[in-house]
Design an enzyme around this catalytic site. Structure first.
Site, PDB file in Angstrom:
ATOM      1  N   PHE A 216      64.652  46.713  28.041  1.00 43.29           N
ATOM      2  CA  PHE A 216      63.504  47.326  27.365  1.00 43.29           C
ATOM      3  C   PHE A 216      63.902  48.084  26.097  1.00 43.29           C
ATOM      4  O   PHE A 216      63.090  48.791  25.517  1.00 43.29           O
ATOM      5  CB  PHE A 216      62.771  48.277  28.318  1.00 43.29           C
ATOM      6  CG  PHE A 216      62.100  47.569  29.469  1.00 43.29           C
ATOM      7  CD1 PHE A 216      60.908  46.896  29.269  1.00 43.29           C
ATOM      8  CD2 PHE A 216      62.665  47.566  30.739  1.00 43.29           C
ATOM      9  CE1 PHE A 216      60.268  46.230  30.322  1.00 43.29           C
ATOM     10  CE2 PHE A 216      62.044  46.911  31.797  1.00 43.29           C
ATOM     11  CZ  PHE A 216      60.849  46.241  31.596  1.00 43.29           C
TER      12      PHE A 216
ATOM     13  N   ALA B 186      54.795  44.517  29.467  1.00 41.52           N
ATOM     14  CA  ALA B 186      55.111  45.729  28.700  1.00 41.52           C
ATOM     15  C   ALA B 186      54.998  45.431  27.207  1.00 41.52           C
ATOM     16  O   ALA B 186      54.356  46.177  26.455  1.00 41.52           O
ATOM     17  CB  ALA B 186      56.517  46.224  29.041  1.00 41.52           C
TER      18      ALA B 186
ATOM     19  N   ALA C   9      64.519  49.245  22.404  1.00 39.78           N
ATOM     20  CA  ALA C   9      63.891  48.899  21.132  1.00 39.78           C
ATOM     21  C   ALA C   9      64.979  48.985  20.065  1.00 39.78           C
ATOM     22  O   ALA C   9      65.863  49.848  20.129  1.00 39.78           O
ATOM     23  CB  ALA C   9      62.748  49.855  20.819  1.00 39.78           C
ATOM     24  N   GLU C  10      64.924  48.091  19.101  1.00 37.26           N
ATOM     25  CA  GLU C  10      65.940  48.107  18.054  1.00 37.26           C
ATOM     26  C   GLU C  10      65.790  49.358  17.196  1.00 37.26           C
ATOM     27  O   GLU C  10      64.689  49.868  17.011  1.00 37.26           O
ATOM     28  CB  GLU C  10      65.828  46.829  17.225  1.00 37.26           C
ATOM     29  CG  GLU C  10      66.301  45.644  18.036  1.00 37.26           C
ATOM     30  CD  GLU C  10      66.125  44.336  17.305  1.00 37.26           C
ATOM     31  OE1 GLU C  10      66.170  44.329  16.070  1.00 37.26           O
ATOM     32  OE2 GLU C  10      65.953  43.319  17.994  1.00 37.26           O
TER      33      GLU C  10
ATOM     34  N   GLY D 155      56.380  43.230  13.815  1.00 34.88           N
ATOM     35  CA  GLY D 155      57.320  42.114  13.731  1.00 34.88           C
ATOM     36  C   GLY D 155      58.314  42.244  14.860  1.00 34.88           C
ATOM     37  O   GLY D 155      58.039  42.889  15.867  1.00 34.88           O
TER      38      GLY D 155
ATOM     39  N   PHE E   6      62.162  44.446  10.085  1.00 33.32           N
ATOM     40  CA  PHE E   6      60.845  44.527  10.750  1.00 33.32           C
ATOM     41  C   PHE E   6      60.491  45.945  11.162  1.00 33.32           C
ATOM     42  O   PHE E   6      59.355  46.234  11.503  1.00 33.32           O
ATOM     43  CB  PHE E   6      60.773  43.563  11.936  1.00 33.32           C
ATOM     44  CG  PHE E   6      61.417  44.054  13.209  1.00 33.32           C
ATOM     45  CD1 PHE E   6      62.776  43.951  13.413  1.00 33.32           C
ATOM     46  CD2 PHE E   6      60.643  44.618  14.211  1.00 33.32           C
ATOM     47  CE1 PHE E   6      63.365  44.403  14.590  1.00 33.32           C
ATOM     48  CE2 PHE E   6      61.219  45.068  15.398  1.00 33.32           C
ATOM     49  CZ  PHE E   6      62.583  44.965  15.583  1.00 33.32           C
TER      50      PHE E   6
ATOM     51  N   CYS F 159      60.428  40.107  19.670  1.00 36.01           N
ATOM     52  CA  CYS F 159      59.839  40.107  21.018  1.00 36.01           C
ATOM     53  C   CYS F 159      58.330  39.987  21.069  1.00 36.01           C
ATOM     54  O   CYS F 159      57.800  39.171  21.815  1.00 36.01           O
ATOM     55  CB  CYS F 159      60.242  41.376  21.748  1.00 36.01           C
ATOM     56  SG  CYS F 159      61.953  41.329  22.268  1.00 36.01           S
TER      57      CYS F 159
HETATM   58  C1  UDX Z   1      60.067  45.916  21.454  1.00 34.28           C
HETATM   59  C2  UDX Z   1      59.800  46.826  22.674  1.00 34.28           C
HETATM   60  O1  UDX Z   1      59.425  48.143  22.217  1.00 34.28           O
HETATM   61  C3  UDX Z   1      61.039  46.900  23.552  1.00 34.28           C
HETATM   62  O2  UDX Z   1      60.769  47.643  24.713  1.00 34.28           O
HETATM   63  C4  UDX Z   1      61.451  45.494  23.928  1.00 34.28           C
HETATM   64  O3  UDX Z   1      62.653  45.521  24.674  1.00 34.28           O
HETATM   65  C5  UDX Z   1      61.655  44.627  22.696  1.00 34.28           C
HETATM   66  O4  UDX Z   1      60.474  44.640  21.880  1.00 34.28           O
HETATM   67  P1  UDX Z   1      61.351  46.213  19.144  1.00 34.28           P
HETATM   68  O5  UDX Z   1      60.785  44.871  18.797  1.00 34.28           O
HETATM   69  O6  UDX Z   1      62.801  46.455  18.928  1.00 34.28           O
HETATM   70  O7  UDX Z   1      61.070  46.545  20.680  1.00 34.28           O
HETATM   71  O8  UDX Z   1      60.588  47.323  18.284  1.00 34.28           O
HETATM   72  P2  UDX Z   1      59.282  48.225  18.472  1.00 34.28           P
HETATM   73  O9  UDX Z   1      59.666  49.612  18.214  1.00 34.28           O
HETATM   74  O10 UDX Z   1      58.578  47.966  19.742  1.00 34.28           O
HETATM   75  O11 UDX Z   1      58.392  47.750  17.239  1.00 34.28           O
HETATM   76  C6  UDX Z   1      57.865  46.442  17.148  1.00 34.28           C
HETATM   77  C7  UDX Z   1      57.044  46.289  15.897  1.00 34.28           C
HETATM   78  O12 UDX Z   1      55.839  47.042  15.980  1.00 34.28           O
HETATM   79  C8  UDX Z   1      57.747  46.773  14.626  1.00 34.28           C
HETATM   80  O13 UDX Z   1      57.495  45.884  13.571  1.00 34.28           O
HETATM   81  C9  UDX Z   1      57.111  48.123  14.372  1.00 34.28           C
HETATM   82  O14 UDX Z   1      57.159  48.495  13.031  1.00 34.28           O
HETATM   83  C10 UDX Z   1      55.698  47.873  14.844  1.00 34.28           C
HETATM   84  N1  UDX Z   1      54.989  49.094  15.241  1.00 34.28           N
HETATM   85  C11 UDX Z   1      55.430  49.836  16.288  1.00 34.28           C
HETATM   86  C12 UDX Z   1      53.862  49.494  14.530  1.00 34.28           C
HETATM   87  O15 UDX Z   1      53.457  48.837  13.577  1.00 34.28           O
HETATM   88  N2  UDX Z   1      53.200  50.630  14.913  1.00 34.28           N
HETATM   89  C13 UDX Z   1      53.612  51.390  15.971  1.00 34.28           C
HETATM   90  O16 UDX Z   1      52.964  52.410  16.261  1.00 34.28           O
HETATM   91  C14 UDX Z   1      54.766  50.990  16.675  1.00 34.28           C
HETATM   92  P1  ADP Z   2      68.789  38.666  21.248  1.00 33.67           P
HETATM   93  O1  ADP Z   2      67.939  39.483  20.325  1.00 33.67           O
HETATM   94  O2  ADP Z   2      68.001  38.116  22.419  1.00 33.67           O
HETATM   95  O3  ADP Z   2      70.033  39.366  21.681  1.00 33.67           O
HETATM   96  P2  ADP Z   2      70.341  37.059  19.356  1.00 33.67           P
HETATM   97  O4  ADP Z   2      69.933  35.812  18.636  1.00 33.67           O
HETATM   98  O5  ADP Z   2      70.645  38.293  18.586  1.00 33.67           O
HETATM   99  O6  ADP Z   2      69.196  37.325  20.457  1.00 33.67           O
HETATM  100  O7  ADP Z   2      71.622  36.751  20.238  1.00 33.67           O
HETATM  101  C1  ADP Z   2      71.776  35.670  21.081  1.00 33.67           C
HETATM  102  C2  ADP Z   2      73.222  35.162  20.976  1.00 33.67           C
HETATM  103  O8  ADP Z   2      73.430  34.186  22.007  1.00 33.67           O
HETATM  104  C3  ADP Z   2      73.572  34.476  19.657  1.00 33.67           C
HETATM  105  O9  ADP Z   2      74.655  35.169  19.054  1.00 33.67           O
HETATM  106  C4  ADP Z   2      73.973  33.031  20.074  1.00 33.67           C
HETATM  107  O10 ADP Z   2      75.076  32.546  19.322  1.00 33.67           O
HETATM  108  C5  ADP Z   2      74.376  33.229  21.517  1.00 33.67           C
HETATM  109  N1  ADP Z   2      74.300  32.008  22.333  1.00 33.67           N
HETATM  110  C6  ADP Z   2      73.273  31.143  22.446  1.00 33.67           C
HETATM  111  N2  ADP Z   2      73.581  30.156  23.334  1.00 33.67           N
HETATM  112  C7  ADP Z   2      74.825  30.390  23.794  1.00 33.67           C
HETATM  113  C8  ADP Z   2      75.694  29.755  24.745  1.00 33.67           C
HETATM  114  N3  ADP Z   2      75.327  28.639  25.418  1.00 33.67           N
HETATM  115  N4  ADP Z   2      76.914  30.298  24.961  1.00 33.67           N
HETATM  116  C9  ADP Z   2      77.291  31.431  24.297  1.00 33.67           C
HETATM  117  N5  ADP Z   2      76.519  32.079  23.405  1.00 33.67           N
HETATM  118  C10 ADP Z   2      75.301  31.579  23.151  1.00 33.67           C
END
Ligand code: UDX
Ligand code: ADP
Length: 463
Positions: free
Chosen positions: A163, A224, A165-166, A274, A339, A277
């Site tokens: 879960f 979620a 968030a980046e 963006g 994003f 997820c």
């Molecule tokens: C999301 C979920 O929060 C996280 O739990 C899940 O594991 C992965 O997806 P993430 O995509 O990293 O995380 O970022 P998040 O903080 O959720 O933001 C998603 C997008 O919504 C971003 O583009 C953000 O700018 C936007 N956002 C978020 C809004 O525009 N308004 C808000 O109030 C919150």
């Molecule tokens: P996430 O946000 O879900 O972590 P990413 O694209 O950042 O997704 O990372 C997924 C990683 O999994 C990539 O670096 C890709 O090279 C790696 N990957 C995909 N398939 C395989 C595989 N069969 N064996 C090892 N690594 C893999």
């Protein structure tokens, strides 16, 4: 079973940070992160720890502490599988770009390849954990492949969605709201669940570790993300109404957020959500609902995406209309391409779609983002296949200096809410721009009064 050896397949935005924290918090467990991408692994192993391929505040310190002690990065996938008792699968699961379910379903080909590889290589019993977000019932697919192609060793499949968030990954991993672990209700399943609970219990309080059946765990992750994205689309829908009526979306968000039943988070109106997820997971949910014939359920969630696409288009459209209905050959400076702030991830970033729209109107785009590289920006645009590589190169120029990026620009569009944008010398920026100088604030980031006092024509979402 006491876990002493973990392998994680996929060294991306999920696998990398998650394993770094497990290694930091469990010094007695060897954590091997593997990936097919040699370049990515080389960066994770770079002697200069600031070069790790994923930018997350605080992450390089965690890697510096654990790397070489009990945290390792490698391309030797087979060996890592063989050695591990517990294998996390953290590979990417993008939306399918071909065939059945194109544009909607998750592409499970990388997951399937992993399962086949594990089945081929494993000579001892393993716990296999799905960490990537996956459609409900993927665990069943994994189980099928593992059981039918393995050489008699036993596999337990767990779902343990991430879960984080980046941009706040380290904090989210250190103090998660909850850790969710789904597994079989058989005695072997329960043992596997317990083994993973024990790993997290090294730093997560017990009452935050939730165990469920596999399907509930898988569906909870999609739910979620769908709920969070729905909040953003809901406030964005109100932002359009605010613009028409003279209400201020920030004031509305504040007023409703103080209702403890609603809560204040995820009510920030923006140019559109963006990230890797939200869209993917909702499309996935829609696809699953449709495949069970639940058309109303599917339509309900699809509307969240429709609203988000509308918001991105609407923002771009406002720019064109305000600049006297033409942006042809006008320089428009993008502040931000990621994003969201504090990440170098650009997947599904609203900036890509706004840029695409403006390039179709023959605008010249200048981009300044503190973390995103020019090559990534070109890749994002080329991926859309709207125009040739050369046209994208000609249309978009990247700058490492925000002031140079704004020189002679007709307008600035704020696409990412990087804190650093607030403290720029806005007077200097104003002086270097064509007049009237416009700001389109897609993040409600800048101080409206200050911008207007300087002389900018300032427009924010939802005002
Ligand atoms: C999301 C979920 O929060 C996280 O739990 C899940 O594991 C992965 O997806 P993430 O995509 O990293 O995380 O970022 P998040 O903080 O959720 O933001 C998603 C997008 O919504 C971003 O583009 C953000 O700018 C936007 N956002 C978020 C809004 O525009 N308004 C808000 O109030 C919150
Ligand atoms: P996430 O946000 O879900 O972590 P990413 O694209 O950042 O997704 O990372 C997924 C990683 O999994 C990539 O670096 C890709 O090279 C790696 N990957 C995909 N398939 C395989 C595989 N069969 N064996 C090892 N690594 C893999």
């Amino acid at each position: 079973m006491k876990i002493t050896n973990i392998c994680c397949i996929g060294a991306g935005y999920v696998g990398g940070p998650t394993m770094a924290i497990i290694a930091q918090k469990c010094p007695n467990i060897k954590v091997m992160v593997v990936d097919l991408n040699q370049e990515r692994i080389a960066l994770w192993n770079d002697a200069d720890v600031t070069k790790i391929p994923i930018y997350e505040p605080g992450l390089s310190d965690v890697v510096a502490e654990a790397r070489g002690r009990n945290l390792f990065f490698s391309t030797e996938v087979d060996r890592a599988i063989e050695d591990a008792q517990l294998i996390f699968i953290s590979v990417n699961t993008p939306t399918k770009t071909y065939g059945l379910g194109k544009g909607m379903a998750a592409d499970l080909k990388y997951i399937e390849l992993c399962a086949r590889q594990i089945a081929r290589v494993a000579t001892s019993d393993k716990i296999v954990v799905e960490k990537s977000t996956l459609p409900v019932r993927t665990a069943e697919v994994l189980k099928n492949i593992l059981e039918h192609t393995g050489s008699g060793v036993k596999f337990q499949i767990l779902s343990n969605p991430e879960f984080l968030a980046e941009g706040t990954a380290v904090q989210d991993l250190l103090q998660p709201d909850r850790v969710l672990i789904g597994g079989d209700t058989t005695p072997e399943g329960e043992k596997a669940i317990q083994a993973l609970v024990d790993v997290y219990a090294n730093w997560v309080p017990n009452d935050r570790i939730l165990t469920t059946n596999v399907w509930s765990s898988e569906l909870s992750k999609l739910t979620a993300n769908a709920f969070l994205a729905q909040r953003v689309s809901s406030i964005n829908a109100m932002s359009e109404l605010c613009e028409k009526t003279g209400a201020d979306v920030n004031e509305v968000a504040r007023a409703i957020g103080m209702d403890s039943r609603i809560g204040s988070k995820f009510l920030k109106s923006s140019v559109g959500f963006g990230g890797s997820c939200f869209q993917k997971d909702i499309l996935n949910l829609v696809y699953i609902a449709k495949s069970y014939g639940l058309n109303e359920v599917a339509d309900y969630w699809e509307q969240v995406i429709i609203m988000n696409d509308h918001q991105k288009r609407r923002f771009a459209n406002t720019i064109v209309q305000t600049l006297y209905n033409t942006v042809s050959d006008k320089k428009i400076t993008f502040f931000g391409w990621a994003f969201k702030k504090d990440t170098n991830d650009t997947r599904e970033s609203a900036a890509i779609y706004v840029a695409d729209y403006l390039l179709n109107e023959q605008s010249k785009i200048a981009v300044y983002d503190p973390q995103v590289k020019e090559s990534q920006i070109q890749k994002d645009l080329n991926y859309l296949e709207t125009r040739s590589l050369e046209a994208n190169k000609k249309g978009v120029t990247c700058f490492e200096d925000p002031y140079l990026a704004c020189q002679e620009a007709h307008a600035i569009a704020v696409l990412t809410e990087w804190d650093a944008f607030k403290s720029l010398d806005w007077q200097r920026i104003y002086d270097s721009m064509k007049k009237p100088a416009f700001i389109f604030d897609g993040r409600n980031l800048l101080d409206e009064k200050k911008m207007r006092d300087i002389g900018f024509v300032y427009q924010a979402i939802g005002k």
